[in-house]
Motif scaffolding. Structure first.
Motif, PDB file in Angstrom:
ATOM      1  N   VAL A  37       0.831  -1.212   0.000  1.00 20.13           N
ATOM      2  CA  VAL A  37       0.000   0.000   0.000  1.00 20.13           C
ATOM      3  C   VAL A  37       0.860   1.254   0.000  1.00 20.13           C
ATOM      4  O   VAL A  37       0.632   2.193  -0.790  1.00 20.13           O
ATOM      5  CB  VAL A  37      -0.947  -0.009   1.225  1.00 20.13           C
ATOM      6  CG1 VAL A  37      -1.697   1.320   1.322  1.00 20.13           C
ATOM      7  CG2 VAL A  37      -1.937  -1.154   1.128  1.00 20.13           C
ATOM      8  N   LEU A  38       1.861   1.308   0.874  1.00 15.67           N
ATOM      9  CA  LEU A  38       2.683   2.508   1.002  1.00 15.67           C
ATOM     10  C   LEU A  38       3.531   2.768  -0.247  1.00 15.67           C
ATOM     11  O   LEU A  38       3.730   3.923  -0.637  1.00 15.67           O
ATOM     12  CB  LEU A  38       3.597   2.387   2.230  1.00 15.67           C
ATOM     13  CG  LEU A  38       2.887   2.375   3.596  1.00 15.67           C
ATOM     14  CD1 LEU A  38       3.898   2.080   4.700  1.00 15.67           C
ATOM     15  CD2 LEU A  38       2.200   3.707   3.849  1.00 15.67           C
ATOM     16  N   CYS A  39       4.054   1.716  -0.842  1.00 14.20           N
ATOM     17  CA  CYS A  39       5.002   1.871  -1.953  1.00 14.20           C
ATOM     18  C   CYS A  39       4.424   1.478  -3.307  1.00 14.20           C
ATOM     19  O   CYS A  39       5.155   1.450  -4.307  1.00 14.20           O
ATOM     20  CB  CYS A  39       6.262   1.045  -1.674  1.00 14.20           C
ATOM     21  SG  CYS A  39       7.074   1.473  -0.126  1.00 14.20           S
ATOM     22  N   ASP A  40       3.119   1.135  -3.347  1.00 10.53           N
ATOM     23  CA  ASP A  40       2.468   0.740  -4.596  1.00 10.53           C
ATOM     24  C   ASP A  40       3.267  -0.383  -5.268  1.00 10.53           C
ATOM     25  O   ASP A  40       3.601  -0.319  -6.463  1.00 10.53           O
ATOM     26  CB  ASP A  40       2.336   1.951  -5.527  1.00 10.53           C
ATOM     27  CG  ASP A  40       1.415   1.654  -6.714  1.00 10.53           C
ATOM     28  OD1 ASP A  40       0.572   0.742  -6.599  1.00 10.53           O
ATOM     29  OD2 ASP A  40       1.563   2.325  -7.760  1.00 10.53           O
ATOM     30  N   ALA A  41       3.599  -1.385  -4.481  1.00  5.45           N
ATOM     31  CA  ALA A  41       4.409  -2.499  -4.979  1.00  5.45           C
ATOM     32  C   ALA A  41       3.565  -3.760  -5.051  1.00  5.45           C
ATOM     33  O   ALA A  41       2.608  -3.932  -4.290  1.00  5.45           O
ATOM     34  CB  ALA A  41       5.609  -2.726  -4.059  1.00  5.45           C
ATOM     35  N   ASP A  42       3.905  -4.625  -5.996  1.00  5.46           N
ATOM     36  CA  ASP A  42       3.283  -5.949  -6.074  1.00  5.46           C
ATOM     37  C   ASP A  42       4.063  -6.886  -5.155  1.00  5.46           C
ATOM     38  O   ASP A  42       5.256  -7.117  -5.363  1.00  5.46           O
ATOM     39  CB  ASP A  42       3.299  -6.478  -7.509  1.00  5.46           C
ATOM     40  CG  ASP A  42       2.214  -5.840  -8.363  1.00  5.46           C
ATOM     41  OD1 ASP A  42       1.233  -5.338  -7.775  1.00  5.46           O
ATOM     42  OD2 ASP A  42       2.345  -5.819  -9.597  1.00  5.46           O
TER      43      ASP A  42
END
Length: 221
Positions: A37-42
């Motif tokens: 959520v914080l880093c928009d990472a998969d």
């Protein structure tokens, strides 16, 4: 006061191990969700318990993330296949050195008394002999160092004794020279006094003769 760092090791108690697994699993899943959520990472996380049970977390579809991973791994393999023989040799050497470093690190930790879990009796006995041999060499080196220090101190002590002897001789010589100088000064003063007495005696005799003549006394000459 700083908290003491706990050493990570396998939990022997099965019940405590299962409780810890459950707590840590939920914690790591929560951290993975926060990261996505914080880093928009998969993020995809797969965990198999000690009993073989599967637990997984994914920020999107697990299958899509795994396909991306497989594609990335395939591309890496293709790039590795295109490397020159020299680069392949370098990569092989790097891998070998990394493995050696890891092995030596494990061996060092065992020599420190750490990570001894899983060692059988023969391995423990071999480690004990290695430690005894190392301790013997350390004791021998320590003995050599102490003997060297003792020899150095004895040499220094002998030098101080010789220096003290030279100083005593110098003091005696200075005292003798001082005594001789004082004696010469006394003799010189005594000679000077005798000469002065002799010189002052002649006029007294003349005065006595003159006085005798004046009184009409016979002269002794």
């Amino acid at each position: 006061m700083a908290r003491e760092k706990r050493r990570i090791k396998k939990i022997d108690n099965i019940t405590a191990r299962q409780v810890t697994f459950s707590k840590r699993r939920r914690g790591i899943f929560k951290k993975a969700d926060e990261l996505s959520v914080l880093c928009d990472a998969d993020v995809a996380l797969i965990i198999f318990s000690a009993t073989g049970k599967l637990f997984e977390f994914s920020s999107s579809r697990m299958r899509d993330i795994l396909e991306r991973y497989n594609l990335h791994a395939s591309n890496i393999n293709k790039v590795m296949g295109q490397l020159s023989p020299y680069q392949q040799v370098e990569d092989c050497n790097l891998s070998r050195l990394s493995q050696e470093v890891e092995d030596k690190t494990k061996q060092l930790r065992k020599l420190r008394g750490e990570d001894l879990e899983g060692l059988n009796l023969e391995e423990l006995q071999r480690l004990e002999k290695l430690l005894e041999s190392g301790l013997s060499r350390v004791s021998e080196k320590k003995g050599e160092f102490l003997m060297s220090q003792i020899s150095s101190l004895e040499k220094r002590g002998s030098e101080l004794v010789d220096e003290n002897k030279r100083l005593r001789e110098r003091v005696v010589t200075m005292e003798m020279a001082k005594t001789m100088a004082l004696k010469e000064a006394v003799e010189t003063e005594s000679a000077t006094t005798n000469v002065s007495s002799y010189e002052s005696g002649a006029p007294l005799e003349d005065d006595f003769s003159d006085t005798s003549l004046k009184l009409g006394l016979p002269s002794w000459e």
